[in-house]
Design a protein around this motif. Sequence first.
Motif, short mmCIF file in Angstrom:
data_model
loop_
_atom_site.label_atom_id
_atom_site.label_comp_id
_atom_site.label_asym_id
_atom_site.label_seq_id
_atom_site.Cartn_x
_atom_site.Cartn_y
_atom_site.Cartn_z
N ARG A 55 0.83 -1.22 0.00
CA ARG A 55 0.00 0.00 0.00
C ARG A 55 0.86 1.26 0.00
NH1 ARG A 55 -3.18 -2.66 3.52
NH2 ARG A 55 -2.27 -1.64 5.35
N ARG A 56 1.92 1.24 0.77
CA ARG A 56 2.76 2.44 0.91
C ARG A 56 3.75 2.64 -0.22
NH1 ARG A 56 4.12 2.06 7.37
NH2 ARG A 56 2.01 2.53 8.06
N TYR A 57 4.34 1.55 -0.71
CA TYR A 57 5.48 1.68 -1.62
C TYR A 57 5.33 0.93 -2.94
CZ TYR A 57 7.30 2.98 2.93
OH TYR A 57 7.46 3.55 4.16
N GLY A 58 4.25 0.19 -3.11
CA GLY A 58 4.12 -0.65 -4.29
C GLY A 58 4.79 -2.00 -4.07
N TRP A 59 4.78 -2.81 -5.11
CA TRP A 59 5.37 -4.14 -5.00
C TRP A 59 6.88 -4.01 -4.76
CZ3 TRP A 59 4.21 -8.64 -3.51
CH2 TRP A 59 5.14 -9.68 -3.69
N PRO A 60 7.43 -4.75 -3.80
CA PRO A 60 8.88 -4.71 -3.54
C PRO A 60 9.66 -5.47 -4.61
CG PRO A 60 7.79 -6.14 -1.94
CD PRO A 60 6.71 -5.53 -2.79
N ALA A 61 9.78 -4.86 -5.75
CA ALA A 61 10.44 -5.48 -6.89
C ALA A 61 11.95 -5.51 -6.68
CB ALA A 61 10.11 -4.71 -8.17
N THR A 62 12.62 -6.31 -7.46
CA THR A 62 14.06 -6.50 -7.36
C THR A 62 14.81 -5.19 -7.47
OG1 THR A 62 13.81 -8.71 -8.29
CG2 THR A 62 16.01 -7.78 -8.35
N ASP A 63 14.37 -4.31 -8.35
CA ASP A 63 15.08 -3.04 -8.54
C ASP A 63 14.97 -2.13 -7.31
OD1 ASP A 63 12.32 -2.44 -9.00
OD2 ASP A 63 12.87 -0.74 -10.27
N ARG A 64 14.02 -2.40 -6.43
CA ARG A 64 13.84 -1.57 -5.23
C ARG A 64 14.50 -2.16 -3.99
NH1 ARG A 64 7.59 0.42 -5.17
NH2 ARG A 64 7.92 2.18 -6.56
N VAL A 65 14.34 -3.46 -3.78
CA VAL A 65 14.79 -4.08 -2.53
C VAL A 65 15.82 -5.18 -2.74
CG1 VAL A 65 12.67 -3.49 -1.29
CG2 VAL A 65 12.84 -5.70 -2.48
N GLY A 66 16.17 -5.48 -3.96
CA GLY A 66 17.13 -6.54 -4.25
C GLY A 66 16.45 -7.88 -4.47
N ALA A 67 17.16 -8.79 -5.08
CA ALA A 67 16.60 -10.09 -5.45
C ALA A 67 16.18 -10.93 -4.24
CB ALA A 67 17.58 -10.87 -6.33
N PRO A 68 17.00 -11.05 -3.19
CA PRO A 68 16.57 -11.89 -2.06
C PRO A 68 15.28 -11.39 -1.41
CG PRO A 68 18.93 -11.50 -1.93
CD PRO A 68 18.39 -10.60 -3.00
N ALA A 69 15.16 -10.08 -1.23
CA ALA A 69 13.97 -9.53 -0.57
C ALA A 69 12.75 -9.61 -1.47
CB ALA A 69 14.22 -8.09 -0.13
N SER A 70 12.93 -9.42 -2.77
CA SER A 70 11.80 -9.53 -3.68
C SER A 70 11.29 -10.97 -3.73
CB SER A 70 12.21 -9.06 -5.09
OG SER A 70 11.10 -9.02 -5.94
N THR A 71 12.20 -11.92 -3.71
CA THR A 71 11.81 -13.33 -3.66
C THR A 71 11.14 -13.65 -2.32
OG1 THR A 71 13.54 -13.95 -5.21
CG2 THR A 71 12.65 -15.71 -3.82
#
Length: 173
Positions: A55-71
């Motif tokens: 809701r606050r930031y959108g989907w935590p995509a790889t470009d935003r939070v990195g691959a491990p966190a997006s997975t």
Amino acid sequence: MVPGLARALAGELVRRADEERGLMRQARDRPAGPWPGLLVACRAGNAEALATIVRRYGWPATDRVGAPASTAALMILLHAPDLGLQLGCRDLIARAAADGRCPALHHAYIADHCAVELGLPQYYGTRVDPATLRPYPVRRPGTVDERRRDVGLGPLEEQLRHLSDGVWGLRET
């Protein structure tokens, strides 16, 4: 998103996914203990936290939070008890994958999950019935391996062979 916030969100997502994995191992190894109930509560809390992040930031995509966190976010989503959250995020993940901001594989997993939950045929054959070790119905099965290849998955029969051997995919160890 500022780098410090992205790091904090990434850390939170990975921590939550790791906690769930630990509870899954405990529930598998000691099903008579409190672990199954703790796992249900963990998944509900993780889903709530993910919904707030989205809701606050959108989907935590790889470009935003990195691959491990997006997975980790995807794993939390796949285990969330809220189909509405899954459907909304499926569309966000589809856009992120189309823009190259997260792997197309992420969209394949959530698209199939939502289709199966809605009683529809899946597209990529990623969801397998645990009772039969066969995929839930697949839309246009004759071309499923082409769709799988497009998102980085191997042939469906290879996945099923690995599953029957007990070494498939995202199995917890």
